[in-house]
Design an enzyme around this catalytic site. Structure first.
Site, mmCIF file in Angstrom:
data_model
loop_
_atom_site.group_PDB
_atom_site.id
_atom_site.type_symbol
_atom_site.label_atom_id
_atom_site.label_comp_id
_atom_site.label_asym_id
_atom_site.label_seq_id
_atom_site.Cartn_x
_atom_site.Cartn_y
_atom_site.Cartn_z
ATOM 1 N N ARG A 3 -15.489 52.189 -63.387
ATOM 2 C CA ARG A 3 -16.716 51.897 -64.540
ATOM 3 C C ARG A 3 -16.430 50.379 -64.683
ATOM 4 O O ARG A 3 -16.831 50.253 -65.522
ATOM 5 C CB ARG A 3 -17.213 52.822 -65.451
ATOM 6 C CG ARG A 3 -17.762 54.403 -65.537
ATOM 7 C CD ARG A 3 -18.429 54.324 -63.058
ATOM 8 N NE ARG A 3 -19.052 55.732 -63.316
ATOM 9 C CZ ARG A 3 -17.741 56.479 -62.096
ATOM 10 N NH1 ARG A 3 -16.941 55.888 -61.160
ATOM 11 N NH2 ARG A 3 -17.824 57.751 -61.976
ATOM 12 N N GLU B 173 -20.601 54.321 -70.976
ATOM 13 C CA GLU B 173 -21.401 53.442 -69.173
ATOM 14 C C GLU B 173 -22.014 53.069 -68.761
ATOM 15 O O GLU B 173 -22.404 51.744 -68.537
ATOM 16 C CB GLU B 173 -20.961 55.098 -68.679
ATOM 17 C CG GLU B 173 -20.678 55.006 -66.687
ATOM 18 C CD GLU B 173 -20.589 55.858 -66.348
ATOM 19 O OE1 GLU B 173 -21.352 56.216 -65.444
ATOM 20 O OE2 GLU B 173 -19.977 57.019 -66.157
ATOM 21 N N SER C 67 -25.561 58.732 -66.847
ATOM 22 C CA SER C 67 -24.316 59.256 -67.135
ATOM 23 C C SER C 67 -24.107 58.223 -68.661
ATOM 24 O O SER C 67 -24.058 57.591 -68.600
ATOM 25 C CB SER C 67 -23.217 59.577 -66.918
ATOM 26 O OG SER C 67 -23.204 60.150 -65.864
#
Length: 321
Positions: free
Chosen positions: A195, A314, A244
């Site tokens: 990420r 995230e 998320s």
């Protein structure tokens, strides 16, 4: 007749000063620019959480050349942030300094390339990329069906789902730098990790090339349907959420750590930890961005106290507190 404050004569070549929290935004040279430039623009309606402040400026370019010209005019004088679907983002209540770039339909095209490749505009939605690949008999991009966002965000954040991520399929991407220069960056230059990418600050992704492999459209479609059903059954998709919230720590699942720390259903102001999927925060009652971010920090604290694991965000958190 007096004009509204957010309308000006483009032929003058200069947008007016904009009063924003903390001072006056610098005027922007708009000579020759064809896109839409809005001062003090509300961003809550453009992000999935439906919360947050305003952008000093919001620019919606008419096309690629218009974006290049606009950034040349800025000449690096103001910070620049690209905005896709706003599905993985908290815009803080104090708003976003500088210019937010919103890429629309002119940047959403998808073309079939040679040797099972797709050339995709940064504004193309993940589900459309996956569908285009399916129709062309290109396998390997089904996972994009499970990412709620656009290509530009995927590339910057190394977006992923269901055991695959963008770094597995990206060949290269075209980006406009903060000075208006257009360059092509091969995937290796982005130094992808989980990420995260090394894409330069202020660079705007405008196009990406993805490599697939031969596949049967029916089998590809079945896999996409499986991914879609899994998301529908496990995630709070029909709520004001941001996707998320935390990265999965090595060898662990963030949702499980959150659940084990007793955070399922935990609330702060109008924000709540989803009871359906505990790695999702949701806006249940006119939450402010401070409510949402504060809840996330409380979850991190409780998880650390319970398990000794420090979760990492995230979701991107941008703007002034």
């Amino acid at each position: 007749m007096e004009q509204p404050d957010d309308v000006w004569n483009w032929d003058s070549g200069m947008a007016p000063d904009c009063e924003v929290e903390g001072g006056i935004a610098a005027p922007i040279d708009t000579h020759g620019v064809r896109g839409k430039l809005t001062p003090d623009a509300p961003l809550a309606k453009l992000v999935w959480f439906k919360a947050g402040g305003h952008a000093d400026w919001l620019f919606e370019p008419a096309d690629l050349e218009d974006l290049k010209l606009f950034l040349e005019r800025l000449d690096g004088d103001l910070p620049v942030m690209a905005l896709g679907l706003g599905s993985n983002m908290i815009v803080r209540d104090g708003g976003v300094p500088g210019v937010v770039i919103k890429l629309g339909k002119p940047f959403a095209g998808i073309e079939l390339g040679d040797d099972h490749t797709l050339v995709c505009g940064a504004g193309a939605h993940g589900i459309l990329v996956a569908s285009a690949a399916r129709d062309a008999g290109i396998a390997g991009m089904e996972f994009m069906r499970g990412i709620p966002g656009t290509v530009g965000g995927f590339v910057r954040m190394n977006g992923g789902a269901y055991d695959r991520e963008v770094s597995d399929v990206l060949i290269d991407c075209d980006v406009i730098m903060s000075d208006g220069q257009c360059i092509t960056l091969p995937a290796v230059d982005l130094q992808y990790t989980y990420r995260h990418s090394a894409l330069p600050e202020g660079a705007v992704v405008v196009r990406a090339r993805f490599q697939g492999e031969p596949g049967d459209p029916e089998a590809i479609g079945a896999k996409m349907d499986e991914i879609g059903a899994a998301r529908e059954n496990s995630q709070p998709l029909r709520t004001k959420t941001g996707g998320s919230t935390f990265k999965n720590p090595p060898g662990r699942k963030a949702w499980q750590l959150v659940d084990e720390a007793g955070c399922r259903g935990l609330r702060r102001g109008g924000a709540q930890v989803s009871e359906k999927h505990t790695n999702f925060l949701i806006n249940v009652d006119d939450a402010t961005s401070a409510d949402i971010e504060g809840l996330g920090e409380e979850v991190k604290r409780r998880v650390y106290e319970h398990s000794g694991v420090m979760l990492e965000w995230e979701i991107q958190r941008v703007g002034r507190p």
